[in-house]
Design a protein around this motif. Sequence first.
Motif, mmCIF file in Angstrom:
data_model
loop_
_atom_site.group_PDB
_atom_site.id
_atom_site.type_symbol
_atom_site.label_atom_id
_atom_site.label_comp_id
_atom_site.label_asym_id
_atom_site.label_seq_id
_atom_site.Cartn_x
_atom_site.Cartn_y
_atom_site.Cartn_z
ATOM 1 N N ASP A 108 0.856 -1.225 -0.066
ATOM 2 C CA ASP A 108 -0.112 0.029 0.340
ATOM 3 C C ASP A 108 0.760 1.294 -0.065
ATOM 4 O OD1 ASP A 108 -2.190 -1.735 0.074
ATOM 5 O OD2 ASP A 108 -2.576 -1.399 2.196
ATOM 6 N N GLY A 109 2.330 1.166 0.370
ATOM 7 C CA GLY A 109 2.875 2.202 0.436
ATOM 8 C C GLY A 109 2.622 3.079 1.602
ATOM 9 N N ASP A 110 2.061 2.436 2.717
ATOM 10 C CA ASP A 110 1.759 3.036 3.883
ATOM 11 C C ASP A 110 2.777 2.943 4.918
ATOM 12 O OD1 ASP A 110 0.294 3.769 6.332
ATOM 13 O OD2 ASP A 110 -1.430 2.703 5.748
ATOM 14 N N GLU A 111 3.837 3.939 5.128
ATOM 15 C CA GLU A 111 4.755 4.091 5.704
ATOM 16 C C GLU A 111 4.415 4.129 7.194
ATOM 17 O OE1 GLU A 111 8.719 6.710 6.259
ATOM 18 O OE2 GLU A 111 7.163 7.471 5.088
ATOM 19 N N ALA A 112 3.257 4.689 7.613
ATOM 20 C CA ALA A 112 2.796 4.760 9.138
ATOM 21 C C ALA A 112 2.263 3.413 9.442
ATOM 22 C CB ALA A 112 1.610 5.661 9.281
ATOM 23 N N ALA A 113 1.643 2.691 8.626
ATOM 24 C CA ALA A 113 1.443 1.284 9.026
ATOM 25 C C ALA A 113 2.710 0.246 9.017
ATOM 26 C CB ALA A 113 0.358 0.798 8.003
ATOM 27 N N TYR A 114 3.515 0.610 8.206
ATOM 28 C CA TYR A 114 4.633 -0.221 8.216
ATOM 29 C C TYR A 114 5.659 -0.077 9.457
ATOM 30 C CZ TYR A 114 9.314 -2.194 6.459
ATOM 31 O OH TYR A 114 10.337 -2.873 6.714
ATOM 32 N N GLU A 115 5.629 1.352 9.904
ATOM 33 C CA GLU A 115 6.503 1.956 11.098
ATOM 34 C C GLU A 115 5.897 1.282 12.314
ATOM 35 O OE1 GLU A 115 6.876 6.016 10.824
ATOM 36 O OE2 GLU A 115 8.644 5.931 9.741
ATOM 37 N N ARG A 116 4.388 0.968 12.298
ATOM 38 C CA ARG A 116 4.001 0.064 13.503
ATOM 39 C C ARG A 116 4.218 -1.163 13.687
ATOM 40 N NH1 ARG A 116 -0.379 3.598 11.943
ATOM 41 N NH2 ARG A 116 -1.544 1.944 10.682
ATOM 42 N N THR A 117 5.125 -1.750 12.561
ATOM 43 C CA THR A 117 5.393 -3.237 12.800
ATOM 44 C C THR A 117 6.825 -3.375 13.116
ATOM 45 O OG1 THR A 117 6.173 -3.298 10.456
ATOM 46 C CG2 THR A 117 3.790 -3.705 10.713
ATOM 47 N N GLU A 118 7.582 -2.384 13.374
ATOM 48 C CA GLU A 118 8.952 -2.312 13.642
ATOM 49 C C GLU A 118 9.417 -1.483 14.644
ATOM 50 O OE1 GLU A 118 10.846 0.162 10.110
ATOM 51 O OE2 GLU A 118 11.064 -1.919 10.082
ATOM 52 N N ARG A 119 10.544 -1.843 15.333
ATOM 53 C CA ARG A 119 11.398 -1.142 16.175
ATOM 54 C C ARG A 119 12.831 -1.306 15.562
ATOM 55 N NH1 ARG A 119 8.356 -0.069 21.470
ATOM 56 N NH2 ARG A 119 10.578 0.046 22.200
ATOM 57 N N LEU A 120 13.136 -0.588 14.567
ATOM 58 C CA LEU A 120 14.581 -1.009 14.082
ATOM 59 C C LEU A 120 15.774 -0.820 14.916
ATOM 60 C CD1 LEU A 120 14.542 0.383 10.321
ATOM 61 C CD2 LEU A 120 14.249 -1.961 11.309
ATOM 62 N N ALA A 121 16.432 -1.715 14.776
ATOM 63 C CA ALA A 121 17.847 -1.785 15.565
ATOM 64 C C ALA A 121 18.868 -0.860 14.596
ATOM 65 C CB ALA A 121 18.530 -3.245 15.652
ATOM 66 N N ARG A 122 19.771 -0.248 15.329
ATOM 67 C CA ARG A 122 20.758 0.622 14.741
ATOM 68 C C ARG A 122 21.783 -0.314 13.785
ATOM 69 N NH1 ARG A 122 23.345 4.997 16.559
ATOM 70 N NH2 ARG A 122 22.569 4.927 18.417
ATOM 71 N N GLY A 123 21.639 0.347 12.378
ATOM 72 C CA GLY A 123 22.309 -0.223 11.334
ATOM 73 C C GLY A 123 21.463 -1.067 10.499
ATOM 74 N N ALA A 124 20.213 -1.385 10.950
ATOM 75 C CA ALA A 124 19.295 -2.295 9.946
ATOM 76 C C ALA A 124 18.771 -1.468 8.941
ATOM 77 C CB ALA A 124 18.244 -2.675 11.179
ATOM 78 N N ALA A 125 18.714 -2.438 7.865
ATOM 79 C CA ALA A 125 18.354 -1.895 6.563
ATOM 80 C C ALA A 125 16.729 -1.284 6.587
ATOM 81 C CB ALA A 125 18.507 -2.854 5.360
ATOM 82 N N ASP A 126 16.705 -0.246 6.001
ATOM 83 C CA ASP A 126 15.036 0.109 6.082
ATOM 84 C C ASP A 126 14.228 -0.467 4.875
ATOM 85 O OD1 ASP A 126 12.481 1.078 6.110
ATOM 86 O OD2 ASP A 126 13.215 3.337 6.685
ATOM 87 N N VAL A 127 13.776 -1.646 4.926
ATOM 88 C CA VAL A 127 13.044 -2.255 3.677
ATOM 89 C C VAL A 127 12.147 -1.354 3.029
ATOM 90 C CG1 VAL A 127 11.880 -4.304 3.018
ATOM 91 C CG2 VAL A 127 13.815 -4.560 4.675
ATOM 92 N N PHE A 128 11.289 -0.762 3.893
ATOM 93 C CA PHE A 128 10.193 -0.050 3.193
ATOM 94 C C PHE A 128 10.788 1.103 2.459
ATOM 95 C CE2 PHE A 128 7.177 3.594 3.001
ATOM 96 C CZ PHE A 128 5.834 3.003 2.901
ATOM 97 N N GLU A 129 11.922 1.905 2.994
ATOM 98 C CA GLU A 129 12.162 3.050 2.442
ATOM 99 C C GLU A 129 13.069 2.608 1.099
ATOM 100 O OE1 GLU A 129 13.012 6.760 1.375
ATOM 101 O OE2 GLU A 129 11.592 6.162 2.922
ATOM 102 N N ASN A 130 13.830 1.536 1.402
ATOM 103 C CA ASN A 130 14.616 0.981 0.095
ATOM 104 C C ASN A 130 13.910 0.680 -1.138
ATOM 105 O OD1 ASN A 130 16.845 1.908 1.779
ATOM 106 N ND2 ASN A 130 17.599 -0.220 2.272
ATOM 107 N N ALA A 131 12.726 0.029 -0.529
ATOM 108 C CA ALA A 131 11.968 -1.042 -1.597
ATOM 109 C C ALA A 131 10.694 -0.171 -2.216
ATOM 110 C CB ALA A 131 11.458 -2.075 -1.235
ATOM 111 N N ARG A 132 10.592 1.089 -1.844
ATOM 112 C CA ARG A 132 9.492 1.907 -2.139
ATOM 113 C C ARG A 132 9.475 2.333 -3.655
ATOM 114 N NH1 ARG A 132 8.696 6.471 1.821
ATOM 115 N NH2 ARG A 132 6.777 6.808 0.802
#
Length: 400
Positions: free
Chosen positions: A51-75
Amino acid sequence: MAGHRRGSWVVALCFALCLAVLAGCGGDPVPDAAAGDVRRLLERRAQAVLDGDEAAYERTERLARGAADVFENARGIPLQSWEYRLTRLDRSGSEATASAELRYRVKGYDRAPLTAARTLSLERHGGQWYVTAERPAKKAGEQLWDQGRVMSERGGRSLVLGVGQSASELRAYRELADRAVPAVREAWPQKWPERVVVLAPRSLDGMAGLLGAPASGYRGIAAVTTGEAGGSRRAPADRIIINPEAYGVLGDFGKQVVLTHETTHVATRALTSAATPLWLSEGFADWVGYRGTGRTPAQAAPELRRAVQEGRLPGALPKDEEFGFAGDAERLAGAYEGAWLACRMIAQQWGERKLTDFYRAVGEHKQRAGAVEDALREVLDTTPEDFTARWRTYLRSELG
């Protein structure tokens, strides 16, 4: 349900406690409720990507330092589908590791989902599971979005996806790919989707990461095509992966030949099987790449020309092992040149349609043994001995 059930059918109470569990870390069972929660988490995550829903995506994660942002990279990728299938869950307290199959399709290009093995690190907070990192599974190749933010350039018959590339570089790849598709269509009469996806990573290391292989094996190789030989026409689309370091030093002519060569592999994949020797698949792809360019054997086969002029005329068509990327560069070049000239000879002496008929006949054979021999007899009305002799004579006349 993914995973393995453990429990006892002897003691009723034990059975009740162990019913429907997944294999856990160190042999400890993980309650099925945890697996269900993680599945629902991954479903929400996948839907947010689609859906390209960044807010919904962010509610699924608590990214660790240095982890790739899949949503941002694949959008930047035009997606038709994106789905995780949980295959294993290993839990230790409030932390867990999920193994999953990611199935995704690029809109307008993939006929079926591509599958990537993924590992997701998870943490539980406030009664909810969150993803803290997502990465390729051990021994699995990277996806382009694992390497950075993906930019896209859509052509008439091509889609170029790149990381660390400028917009002008992506447009140049797109133009080459759009020219390659009709060139292959003219040479290959069989039906194929007539669309290509080109991946342009930042570096040779990025190319190797996508292939899940050491970079040393692809140094000097301008591009490769991924895909299962002999796959059906309903199989997922291939990917042409560029090595920007080797590809970048080529001139415009060389770049076009390489991309047309790789596009030929996409077109012929369904009729390329384990029965097809590399001299035929690579030689045919080069024949299409050079077709109509006016490039002569003396210009396009310098290594083999040198060998012929020094009295080192090959005694047999190139064997599969001679096409190994990690081998001797001169031997590799000579193998490609000899294969190209074998296909060029067929096109000149029997006709282009006979060449494509021969290719198809070899690929349709049930096994490697006898495939070339039978096709030589049935399509070209010759024998392996006669064909080899004619090829050697052809090398002398064209390169001597």
